[in-house]
Design a protein around this motif. Structure first.
Motif, PDB file in Angstrom:
ATOM      1  N   THR A   9      43.299  34.811  45.881  1.00  0.00           N
ATOM      2  CA  THR A   9      43.077  36.192  45.438  1.00  0.00           C
ATOM      3  C   THR A   9      42.042  36.188  44.314  1.00  0.00           C
ATOM      4  O   THR A   9      41.779  35.132  43.727  1.00  0.00           O
ATOM      5  CB  THR A   9      44.390  36.815  44.923  1.00  0.00           C
ATOM      6  OG1 THR A   9      44.929  35.943  43.922  1.00  0.00           O
ATOM      7  CG2 THR A   9      45.409  36.984  46.035  1.00  0.00           C
ATOM      8  N   PRO A  10      41.452  37.341  43.986  1.00  0.00           N
ATOM      9  CA  PRO A  10      40.444  37.375  42.916  1.00  0.00           C
ATOM     10  C   PRO A  10      40.987  36.827  41.597  1.00  0.00           C
ATOM     11  O   PRO A  10      42.167  36.981  41.278  1.00  0.00           O
ATOM     12  CB  PRO A  10      40.109  38.872  42.811  1.00  0.00           C
ATOM     13  CG  PRO A  10      40.425  39.427  44.147  1.00  0.00           C
ATOM     14  CD  PRO A  10      41.610  38.642  44.635  1.00  0.00           C
ATOM     15  N   GLU A  32      27.685  32.234  39.601  1.00  0.00           N
ATOM     16  CA  GLU A  32      28.576  32.918  40.536  1.00  0.00           C
ATOM     17  C   GLU A  32      27.905  32.954  41.898  1.00  0.00           C
ATOM     18  O   GLU A  32      26.723  33.288  42.002  1.00  0.00           O
ATOM     19  CB  GLU A  32      28.823  34.370  40.098  1.00  0.00           C
ATOM     20  CG  GLU A  32      29.609  34.469  38.816  1.00  0.00           C
ATOM     21  CD  GLU A  32      30.052  35.914  38.528  1.00  0.00           C
ATOM     22  OE1 GLU A  32      29.953  36.776  39.430  1.00  0.00           O
ATOM     23  OE2 GLU A  32      30.509  36.140  37.410  1.00  0.00           O
ATOM     24  N   TRP A  34      28.075  34.917  45.439  1.00  0.00           N
ATOM     25  CA  TRP A  34      28.596  36.180  45.980  1.00  0.00           C
ATOM     26  C   TRP A  34      28.391  36.258  47.486  1.00  0.00           C
ATOM     27  O   TRP A  34      27.472  35.643  48.033  1.00  0.00           O
ATOM     28  CB  TRP A  34      27.855  37.371  45.353  1.00  0.00           C
ATOM     29  CG  TRP A  34      27.933  37.474  43.867  1.00  0.00           C
ATOM     30  CD1 TRP A  34      28.816  36.873  43.015  1.00  0.00           C
ATOM     31  CD2 TRP A  34      27.058  38.248  43.029  1.00  0.00           C
ATOM     32  NE1 TRP A  34      28.555  37.225  41.720  1.00  0.00           N
ATOM     33  CE2 TRP A  34      27.474  38.071  41.698  1.00  0.00           C
ATOM     34  CE3 TRP A  34      25.967  39.080  43.283  1.00  0.00           C
ATOM     35  CZ2 TRP A  34      26.846  38.689  40.619  1.00  0.00           C
ATOM     36  CZ3 TRP A  34      25.332  39.703  42.215  1.00  0.00           C
ATOM     37  CH2 TRP A  34      25.779  39.511  40.904  1.00  0.00           C
ATOM     38  N   GLY A  46      31.374  40.458  56.022  1.00  0.00           N
ATOM     39  CA  GLY A  46      32.233  39.703  55.112  1.00  0.00           C
ATOM     40  C   GLY A  46      32.289  38.252  55.543  1.00  0.00           C
ATOM     41  O   GLY A  46      31.738  37.888  56.581  1.00  0.00           O
ATOM     42  N   ARG A  81      37.146  30.637  46.141  1.00  0.00           N
ATOM     43  CA  ARG A  81      38.082  31.499  46.862  1.00  0.00           C
ATOM     44  C   ARG A  81      38.322  30.999  48.284  1.00  0.00           C
ATOM     45  O   ARG A  81      37.498  30.334  48.885  1.00  0.00           O
ATOM     46  CB  ARG A  81      37.516  32.929  46.926  1.00  0.00           C
ATOM     47  CG  ARG A  81      37.631  33.723  45.632  1.00  0.00           C
ATOM     48  CD  ARG A  81      39.065  34.130  45.324  1.00  0.00           C
ATOM     49  NE  ARG A  81      39.718  34.713  46.494  1.00  0.00           N
ATOM     50  CZ  ARG A  81      39.587  35.983  46.871  1.00  0.00           C
ATOM     51  NH1 ARG A  81      38.828  36.815  46.185  1.00  0.00           N
ATOM     52  NH2 ARG A  81      40.226  36.434  47.945  1.00  0.00           N
ATOM     53  N   LEU A  85      36.558  37.698  52.241  1.00  0.00           N
ATOM     54  CA  LEU A  85      35.873  38.348  51.118  1.00  0.00           C
ATOM     55  C   LEU A  85      34.836  39.329  51.661  1.00  0.00           C
ATOM     56  O   LEU A  85      34.116  39.018  52.611  1.00  0.00           O
ATOM     57  CB  LEU A  85      35.169  37.315  50.226  1.00  0.00           C
ATOM     58  CG  LEU A  85      36.035  36.608  49.171  1.00  0.00           C
ATOM     59  CD1 LEU A  85      37.046  35.668  49.797  1.00  0.00           C
ATOM     60  CD2 LEU A  85      35.139  35.837  48.205  1.00  0.00           C
ATOM     61  N   SER A  86      34.765  40.486  51.025  1.00  0.00           N
ATOM     62  CA  SER A  86      33.782  41.503  51.412  1.00  0.00           C
ATOM     63  C   SER A  86      32.479  41.279  50.657  1.00  0.00           C
ATOM     64  O   SER A  86      32.429  40.518  49.684  1.00  0.00           O
ATOM     65  CB  SER A  86      34.318  42.900  51.085  1.00  0.00           C
ATOM     66  OG  SER A  86      35.521  43.129  51.776  1.00  0.00           O
ATOM     67  N   GLU A  89      31.778  40.316  46.719  1.00  0.00           N
ATOM     68  CA  GLU A  89      32.876  39.591  46.070  1.00  0.00           C
ATOM     69  C   GLU A  89      32.419  38.189  45.660  1.00  0.00           C
ATOM     70  O   GLU A  89      31.544  37.598  46.288  1.00  0.00           O
ATOM     71  CB  GLU A  89      34.080  39.492  47.008  1.00  0.00           C
ATOM     72  CG  GLU A  89      34.864  40.780  47.108  1.00  0.00           C
ATOM     73  CD  GLU A  89      36.276  40.539  47.649  1.00  0.00           C
ATOM     74  OE1 GLU A  89      37.167  40.158  46.875  1.00  0.00           O
ATOM     75  OE2 GLU A  89      36.459  40.718  48.867  1.00  0.00           O
ATOM     76  N   THR A  90      33.050  37.680  44.615  1.00  0.00           N
ATOM     77  CA  THR A  90      32.706  36.361  44.091  1.00  0.00           C
ATOM     78  C   THR A  90      33.463  35.284  44.866  1.00  0.00           C
ATOM     79  O   THR A  90      34.692  35.238  44.825  1.00  0.00           O
ATOM     80  CB  THR A  90      33.052  36.274  42.593  1.00  0.00           C
ATOM     81  OG1 THR A  90      32.298  37.274  41.901  1.00  0.00           O
ATOM     82  CG2 THR A  90      32.719  34.900  42.023  1.00  0.00           C
ATOM     83  N   ALA A  91      32.711  34.420  45.539  1.00  0.00           N
ATOM     84  CA  ALA A  91      33.312  33.343  46.332  1.00  0.00           C
ATOM     85  C   ALA A  91      33.497  32.088  45.496  1.00  0.00           C
ATOM     86  O   ALA A  91      34.425  31.316  45.712  1.00  0.00           O
ATOM     87  CB  ALA A  91      32.428  33.032  47.533  1.00  0.00           C
ATOM     88  N   TRP A  93      32.844  30.477  41.324  1.00  0.00           N
ATOM     89  CA  TRP A  93      32.463  30.678  39.915  1.00  0.00           C
ATOM     90  C   TRP A  93      32.540  29.332  39.216  1.00  0.00           C
ATOM     91  O   TRP A  93      33.501  28.591  39.399  1.00  0.00           O
ATOM     92  CB  TRP A  93      33.399  31.672  39.235  1.00  0.00           C
ATOM     93  CG  TRP A  93      33.010  31.991  37.817  1.00  0.00           C
ATOM     94  CD1 TRP A  93      32.188  32.985  37.405  1.00  0.00           C
ATOM     95  CD2 TRP A  93      33.437  31.301  36.616  1.00  0.00           C
ATOM     96  NE1 TRP A  93      32.065  32.968  36.036  1.00  0.00           N
ATOM     97  CE2 TRP A  93      32.811  31.948  35.524  1.00  0.00           C
ATOM     98  CE3 TRP A  93      34.267  30.213  36.366  1.00  0.00           C
ATOM     99  CZ2 TRP A  93      32.995  31.540  34.205  1.00  0.00           C
ATOM    100  CZ3 TRP A  93      34.449  29.795  35.053  1.00  0.00           C
ATOM    101  CH2 TRP A  93      33.817  30.464  33.981  1.00  0.00           C
TER     102      TRP A  93
END
Lengths: 140, 80
Positions: A9-10, A32, A34, A46, A81, A85-86, A89-91, A93
């Motif tokens: 989850t985020p 990051e 994305w 996504g 992640r 993910l849409s 969104e950050t995949a 970091w």
């Protein structure tokens, strides 16, 4: 403590950043990754990230340890992640703190490059057309 | 014959039509096991492009398999 995190989850990035604050650190660098709306000319809706989590954790932690040995940094942490993910969104970091900026930049670059080459995670792209496809690897 | 726990990822999961299986195999090594699975599922990926993990750690392809081992073949990774 494991500084490499696999998250379903985020994740609260501001909390991760705080872990990197040290009195001896004079700089912080982060990267990051994305989810982008196109890949190889196709419209993407996504990305579903599939991972072998136990091995991803040990390999990710090994990369962070290598970064600590190679560069004069205070601390490094990273999250990746899993799941769907849409766009935007950050995949992934990555955050690195160091006394001086060169080491922070170099370590951050090293960590993302190694993650992309070694950590067992796979992108299944979902296209606007409704199709899906595993992203081919371009480094082999 | 050995009982091996297999876990499949990415395109191997699609080709095998499953994420996990327990399989009885005469294969003495991960390399031989992959050959057997290619015959069973028609895996497209060449082993030269992949790595293998035994009990959640990268291992050589010729490492002898043991009863109850967990084996995962690792297609070229695309995270990040």
């Amino acid at each position: 403590m494991n500084d490499f995190i696999m998250a379903e989850t985020p994740v609260d990035i501001s909390a991760l950043r705080k872990v990197l604050l040290f009195p001896e650190a004079g700089g912080f660098c982060s990267f990051e990754g994305w989810v982008r709306q196109t890949n190889e000319g196709r419209a993407v809706s996504g990305i579903d990230y599939n991972a072998f989590v136990p091995l991803a954790l040990t390999e990710g932690q090994a990369i962070l340890q290598e970064a600590k040995q190679r560069f004069a940094i205070c601390r490094a942490t990273a999250i990746h992640r899993t799941g769907y993910l849409s766009i935007g969104e950050t995949a992934v970091w990555i955050g690195v703190s160091a006394a001086h900026r060169d080491a922070a930049f170099d370590a951050c670059r090293y960590i993302i490059d190694e993650i992309k080459q070694r950590v067992p995670i796979w992108k299944n792209e979902h296209y606007a057309s409704g199709e899906t496809g595993w992203v081919p690897c371009h480094t082999l | 014959m050995l009982n091996i726990e297999l876990q499949y990822f990415a395109q191997l999961q699609d080709e095998a039509g499953r994420a996990h299986e327990r399989r009885q195999t005469p294969a003495p090594t991960a390399a031989a096991l992959y050959d057997e699975l290619r015959d069973a599922y028609g895996f497209v990926l060449e082993p030269a492009r992949m790595r293998v993990a035994i009990n959640s750690a990268f291992a050589p392809w010729d490492q002898p398999l043991c009863e109850g081992d967990h084996v995962a073949f690792i297609p070229p990774v695309t995270g990040g």
